[in-house]
Design a protein around this motif. Structure first.
Motif, PDB file in Angstrom:
ATOM      1  N   ALA A 223       0.800  -1.231   0.000  1.00 34.17           N
ATOM      2  CA  ALA A 223       0.000   0.000   0.000  1.00 34.17           C
ATOM      3  C   ALA A 223       0.835   1.284   0.000  1.00 34.17           C
ATOM      4  N   PRO A 224       1.851   1.444   0.853  1.00 31.57           N
ATOM      5  CA  PRO A 224       2.619   2.691   0.798  1.00 31.57           C
ATOM      6  C   PRO A 224       3.452   2.816  -0.478  1.00 31.57           C
ATOM      7  N   ARG A 225       3.858   1.709  -1.013  1.00 31.25           N
ATOM      8  CA  ARG A 225       4.604   1.740  -2.266  1.00 31.25           C
ATOM      9  C   ARG A 225       3.716   2.264  -3.389  1.00 31.25           C
ATOM     10  N   CYS A 226       2.477   1.793  -3.395  1.00 32.69           N
ATOM     11  CA  CYS A 226       1.511   2.246  -4.386  1.00 32.69           C
ATOM     12  C   CYS A 226       1.217   3.732  -4.210  1.00 32.69           C
ATOM     13  N   GLU A 227       0.906   4.155  -2.980  1.00 38.41           N
ATOM     14  CA  GLU A 227       0.620   5.574  -2.744  1.00 38.41           C
ATOM     15  C   GLU A 227       1.818   6.442  -3.095  1.00 38.41           C
ATOM     16  N   GLY A 228       3.010   5.990  -2.759  1.00 36.60           N
ATOM     17  CA  GLY A 228       4.219   6.763  -3.075  1.00 36.60           C
ATOM     18  C   GLY A 228       4.401   6.953  -4.567  1.00 36.60           C
ATOM     19  N   PHE A 229       4.098   5.915  -5.327  1.00 35.48           N
ATOM     20  CA  PHE A 229       4.193   6.003  -6.783  1.00 35.48           C
ATOM     21  C   PHE A 229       3.297   7.120  -7.302  1.00 35.48           C
ATOM     22  N   TRP A 230       2.036   7.124  -6.857  1.00 35.58           N
ATOM     23  CA  TRP A 230       1.083   8.112  -7.355  1.00 35.58           C
ATOM     24  C   TRP A 230       1.376   9.505  -6.831  1.00 35.58           C
ATOM     25  N   THR A 231       1.824   9.603  -5.596  1.00 33.66           N
ATOM     26  CA  THR A 231       2.175  10.915  -5.052  1.00 33.66           C
ATOM     27  C   THR A 231       3.354  11.504  -5.809  1.00 33.66           C
ATOM     28  N   ASP A 232       4.334  10.686  -6.123  1.00 38.02           N
ATOM     29  CA  ASP A 232       5.473  11.168  -6.916  1.00 38.02           C
ATOM     30  C   ASP A 232       5.030  11.612  -8.304  1.00 38.02           C
ATOM     31  N   LEU A 233       4.092  10.887  -8.908  1.00 34.55           N
ATOM     32  CA  LEU A 233       3.563  11.314 -10.211  1.00 34.55           C
ATOM     33  C   LEU A 233       2.884  12.674 -10.110  1.00 34.55           C
ATOM     34  N   ILE A 234       2.075  12.852  -9.070  1.00 30.77           N
ATOM     35  CA  ILE A 234       1.394  14.130  -8.876  1.00 30.77           C
ATOM     36  C   ILE A 234       2.419  15.256  -8.791  1.00 30.77           C
ATOM     37  N   LEU A 235       3.478  15.023  -8.039  1.00 35.02           N
ATOM     38  CA  LEU A 235       4.522  16.033  -7.849  1.00 35.02           C
ATOM     39  C   LEU A 235       5.501  16.097  -9.017  1.00 35.02           C
ATOM     40  N   GLN A 236       5.336  15.172  -9.957  1.00 35.32           N
ATOM     41  CA  GLN A 236       6.236  15.048 -11.100  1.00 35.32           C
ATOM     42  C   GLN A 236       7.677  14.893 -10.629  1.00 35.32           C
TER      43      GLN A 236
ATOM     44  N   ALA B 281       0.594   7.668   3.781  1.00 37.33           N
ATOM     45  CA  ALA B 281      -0.742   8.283   3.783  1.00 37.33           C
ATOM     46  C   ALA B 281      -0.650   9.758   4.177  1.00 37.33           C
ATOM     47  N   GLU B 282       0.159  10.047   5.171  1.00 40.18           N
ATOM     48  CA  GLU B 282       0.338  11.440   5.607  1.00 40.18           C
ATOM     49  C   GLU B 282       0.919  12.282   4.463  1.00 40.18           C
ATOM     50  N   ARG B 283       1.884  11.742   3.759  1.00 40.96           N
ATOM     51  CA  ARG B 283       2.489  12.461   2.632  1.00 40.96           C
ATOM     52  C   ARG B 283       1.465  12.679   1.520  1.00 40.96           C
ATOM     53  N   THR B 284       0.733  11.629   1.161  1.00 44.52           N
ATOM     54  CA  THR B 284      -0.294  11.755   0.131  1.00 44.52           C
ATOM     55  C   THR B 284      -1.317  12.823   0.516  1.00 44.52           C
ATOM     56  N   ASP B 285      -1.796  12.760   1.749  1.00 45.29           N
ATOM     57  CA  ASP B 285      -2.799  13.723   2.213  1.00 45.29           C
ATOM     58  C   ASP B 285      -2.270  15.156   2.138  1.00 45.29           C
ATOM     59  N   ALA B 286      -1.012  15.349   2.513  1.00 47.12           N
ATOM     60  CA  ALA B 286      -0.426  16.694   2.472  1.00 47.12           C
ATOM     61  C   ALA B 286      -0.334  17.199   1.041  1.00 47.12           C
ATOM     62  N   VAL B 287       0.064  16.340   0.138  1.00 41.98           N
ATOM     63  CA  VAL B 287       0.177  16.743  -1.271  1.00 41.98           C
ATOM     64  C   VAL B 287      -1.199  17.073  -1.830  1.00 41.98           C
ATOM     65  N   ILE B 288      -2.172  16.215  -1.585  1.00 46.66           N
ATOM     66  CA  ILE B 288      -3.530  16.439  -2.094  1.00 46.66           C
ATOM     67  C   ILE B 288      -4.094  17.755  -1.556  1.00 46.66           C
ATOM     68  N   SER B 289      -3.902  17.999  -0.267  1.00 45.59           N
ATOM     69  CA  SER B 289      -4.470  19.213   0.327  1.00 45.59           C
ATOM     70  C   SER B 289      -3.792  20.483  -0.179  1.00 45.59           C
ATOM     71  N   SER B 290      -2.581  20.347  -0.710  1.00 41.88           N
ATOM     72  CA  SER B 290      -1.854  21.528  -1.192  1.00 41.88           C
ATOM     73  C   SER B 290      -2.241  21.927  -2.620  1.00 41.88           C
ATOM     74  N   ILE B 291      -3.039  21.104  -3.282  1.00 45.75           N
ATOM     75  CA  ILE B 291      -3.411  21.361  -4.672  1.00 45.75           C
ATOM     76  C   ILE B 291      -4.885  21.762  -4.706  1.00 45.75           C
ATOM     77  N   PRO B 292      -5.174  23.015  -5.081  1.00 45.36           N
ATOM     78  CA  PRO B 292      -6.560  23.488  -5.014  1.00 45.36           C
ATOM     79  C   PRO B 292      -7.491  22.907  -6.075  1.00 45.36           C
ATOM     80  N   ASP B 293      -6.954  22.484  -7.206  1.00 49.40           N
ATOM     81  CA  ASP B 293      -7.793  22.066  -8.333  1.00 49.40           C
ATOM     82  C   ASP B 293      -7.721  20.557  -8.534  1.00 49.40           C
ATOM     83  N   LEU B 294      -8.843  19.861  -8.295  1.00 50.73           N
ATOM     84  CA  LEU B 294      -8.866  18.410  -8.513  1.00 50.73           C
ATOM     85  C   LEU B 294      -8.719  18.050  -9.985  1.00 50.73           C
TER      86      LEU B 294
END
Length: 196
Positions: free
Chosen positions: A56-69, A105-118
């Motif tokens: 699970a954290p490996r998966c979330e990390g992959f997507w969070t890194d993609l979001i952050l490019q 999860a904490e990292r993903t949540d922080a990244v998501i909350s920092s981006i205003p536009d879904l």
């Protein structure tokens, strides 16, 4: 915490609340397990509860890194057939993978909350066999929905594995893990050792 997601007022709250709920459901399948039980593959597959939580954290990390490019911090996301992905290595512990999951999860949540536009574009990893060739980007909204889907799928796997290990099911595990006051369901308790 309630058994179901509380009412939501908007799309962002709904998506993040459901992701949090699915994470919680996956984590609770590990409640009260021994290290040996966390490693058990209780079906014909190699899936174990510890291995699912490790993934699970490996998966979330992959997507969070993609979001952050960002460049991947670890290995790229792997598919469900990769050897060892869903098993705890000898040097890994259930507590360790649960802690890694909480951190991711904490990292993903922080990244998501920092981006205003879904609707913000998230680049698609080109050449991955699971990406349609014509797709160049997804939205942040799509990524959140995918994380909910992925977490729920693995939570379902973990439910079946846990029930196969000791018969424990979601509601009694949740009542025990969260020490519900006056629970409407009997909290799970470990089986008493047999005297013989």
């Amino acid at each position: 915490m309630p058994r179901v997601v509380p009412p939501v007022a908007d799309e962002r709250t709904a998506l993040t609340a459901y992701l949090t709920h699915q994470r919680r459901a996956l984590r609770v399948t590990a409640h009260g397990l021994t290290e040996e039980q966390a490693r058990m593959a209780a079906s014909a597959s190699e899936l174990s509860i510890g291995g699912l939580i490790k993934h699970a954290p490996r998966c979330e990390g992959f997507w969070t890194d993609l979001i952050l490019q960002q460049e991947r911090r670890g290995q790229p996301e792997v598919d469900d057939s990769d050897a060892g992905e869903f098993q705890l290595a000898p040097d890994e512990t259930l507590a360790g993978v649960l802690a890694a999951y909480a951190e991711a999860a904490e990292r993903t949540d922080a990244v998501i909350s920092s981006i205003p536009d879904l609707g913000q574009a998230v680049p698609v990893p080109q050449g991955a066999p699971w990406v349609p060739a014509e797709v160049r980007e997804w939205s942040l909204r799509w990524v959140l929905l995918h994380l909910i889907e992925e977490t729920a799928r693995h939570g379902g796997h973990a439910d079946v594995i846990r029930e196969s290990i000791d018969g424990a099911t979601f509601d009694p595990l949740l009542a025990a893990a969260e020490a519900w006051p006056d629970p409407w369901v009997q909290p799970w308790e470990p089986a008493s050792p047999s005297v013989g």
